[in-house]
Structures are given as structure tokens and as C-alpha cells.
Design an enzyme around this catalytic site. Structure first.
Site, short mmCIF file in Angstrom:
data_model
loop_
_atom_site.label_atom_id
_atom_site.label_comp_id
_atom_site.label_asym_id
_atom_site.label_seq_id
_atom_site.Cartn_x
_atom_site.Cartn_y
_atom_site.Cartn_z
N GLY A 1 -9.85 0.01 12.48
CA GLY A 1 -8.70 0.85 12.82
C GLY A 1 -8.96 1.65 14.09
O GLY A 1 -8.07 1.81 14.93
N THR A 2 -10.18 2.14 14.24
CA THR A 2 -10.54 2.89 15.45
C THR A 2 -10.43 2.00 16.68
O THR A 2 -9.88 2.41 17.71
CB THR A 2 -11.98 3.45 15.34
N TYR B 1 -6.51 10.49 11.83
CA TYR B 1 -5.76 10.81 13.05
C TYR B 1 -6.10 12.20 13.58
O TYR B 1 -6.24 12.39 14.80
CB TYR B 1 -4.26 10.68 12.80
N TYR C 1 -2.68 -1.15 10.53
CA TYR C 1 -3.11 -1.54 9.19
C TYR C 1 -4.34 -2.43 9.27
O TYR C 1 -4.40 -3.36 10.09
CB TYR C 1 -1.98 -2.29 8.48
N VAL C 2 -5.29 -2.13 8.40
CA VAL C 2 -6.50 -2.93 8.25
C VAL C 2 -6.60 -3.33 6.79
O VAL C 2 -6.32 -2.51 5.90
CB VAL C 2 -7.74 -2.12 8.68
N GLN D 1 -14.97 0.19 8.62
CA GLN D 1 -15.82 -0.57 9.54
C GLN D 1 -15.40 -0.39 11.00
O GLN D 1 -15.74 -1.20 11.84
CB GLN D 1 -15.83 -2.05 9.15
N PHE E 1 0.84 -1.20 0.00
CA PHE E 1 0.00 0.00 0.00
C PHE E 1 0.87 1.25 0.00
O PHE E 1 0.56 2.24 -0.66
CB PHE E 1 -0.92 -0.03 1.23
#
Length: 159
Positions: free
Chosen positions: A95-96, A129, A84-85, A92, A27
Site C-alpha cells: 500500500g505504501t 494515512y 486496496y491490497v 508488506q 471488506f
């Protein structure tokens, strides 16, 4: 919305974790930078800290790798190395959830600071962020030496 469980990783997770690390490197358009291996992760496991996001099928779909550091200006700190997701599952709140657990870990460990890097071109991450209250410093540069750079530096010192 799928159910996601955040937990500490274990040695059996290393293959899946390394696969996601390679996904992150791709990525970032730097797949050649990943030189780590599962064998090295096992050898250096005492230094490795990772939270994994696991779906209801017990598949690892996201990671947050971190370590503890000491910053002279602040004291004991947590450094978030990778968050990383899987691309197909972004949006969804995985990451949070990982970031929330990082901050809980920092609090539980009496850290005075949480720090990480974000690529300036990654607008989605920067916005995410900032929305969580991060102060993004645009004045500092990252100084980095890989294994070969360390050797070259030391050879230069000996001259």
C-alpha cells in the site's frame, strides 16, 4: 519479503482489477454496490487510470485507481478512488508503494492537491494515512447519487 512491481494497468488487467475492487467492496461490507463490469471498463477505458502492484509471479495483488479533477479552490488535482491490497498481503509495504507512486504521478502531472476518502471505522487505514501526513477532515459529508439516484433527481426537477 516478496518483490513487488508497481506499474500502470492495461486492458488485460481489468478482470484482476475488478476482482480486487469486489474484494474491497466486501471488506467495506458493501459488495452489492459494485455494478461495474469488465465490458464497461473496456468501453470507458479512456476515463480509467489504475496502478497495479504485481508480485514476482506477475499476479496483481494491489491496486490504486485514480482520476484527475479540478478543484476551484486549488486547481488541477488527483483523486485517489480506491487503494486496496489483498488482505493476506497487508503489512508488506505494498500500500505504501502504491501511495508513493500516486504522489509521484500527482507531482509529474503538476497537481496542486491529492484527495481521497477513508471510512472512519477503518482505523488501520486512518492511522496509515495520518502517519503519511494526511489531514483528515471530519466535518465534510459525502454526497452521492448512483445511476438510479441521478434519474430520480432529474424526474424530481421536472415536476
Amino acid at each position: 519479503m516478496m518483490t513487488v512491481n508497481i506499474r500502470n494497468s492495461n486492458e488485460e488487467d481489468f478482470t484482476a482489477i475488478l476482482s480486487l475492487v469486489k474484494g474491497l467492496a466486501a471488506f467495506q461490507k458493501m459488495p452489492e454496490k459494485v455494478t461495474n463490469t469488465v465490458e464497461l471498463m473496456k468501453e470507458e477505458k479512456d476515463f480509467f487510470r489504475c496502478l497495479v502492484a504485481e508480485n514476482d509471479k506477475k499476479e496483481i495483488v494491489g491496486i490504486a485507481t485514480y482520476f484527475f479533477a479540478y478543484y476551484t479552490w486549488a486547481g488541477k488535482s488527483l483523486y485517489l478512488d480506491d487503494l486496496y491490497v489483498m488482505e493476506s498481503l497487508r503489512g508488506q509495504k505494498i500500500g505504501t508503494k502504491l501511495l508513493d507512486k500516486i504522489f509521484e504521478t500527482a507531482k509529474d502531472e503538476n497537481c496542486k492537491r491529492v484527495r481521497w476518502l477513508v471510512s472512519n471505522w477503518n482505523k488501520n487505514a486512518v492511522d496509515f494515512y495520518k502517519s503519511r501526513g494526511a489531514e483528515i477532515d471530519e466535518e465534510l459529508f459525502v454526497c452521492d447519487f448512483d445511476e438510479h439516484g441521478i434519474q430520480r433527481y432529474l424526474e424530481g426537477v421536472k415536476k
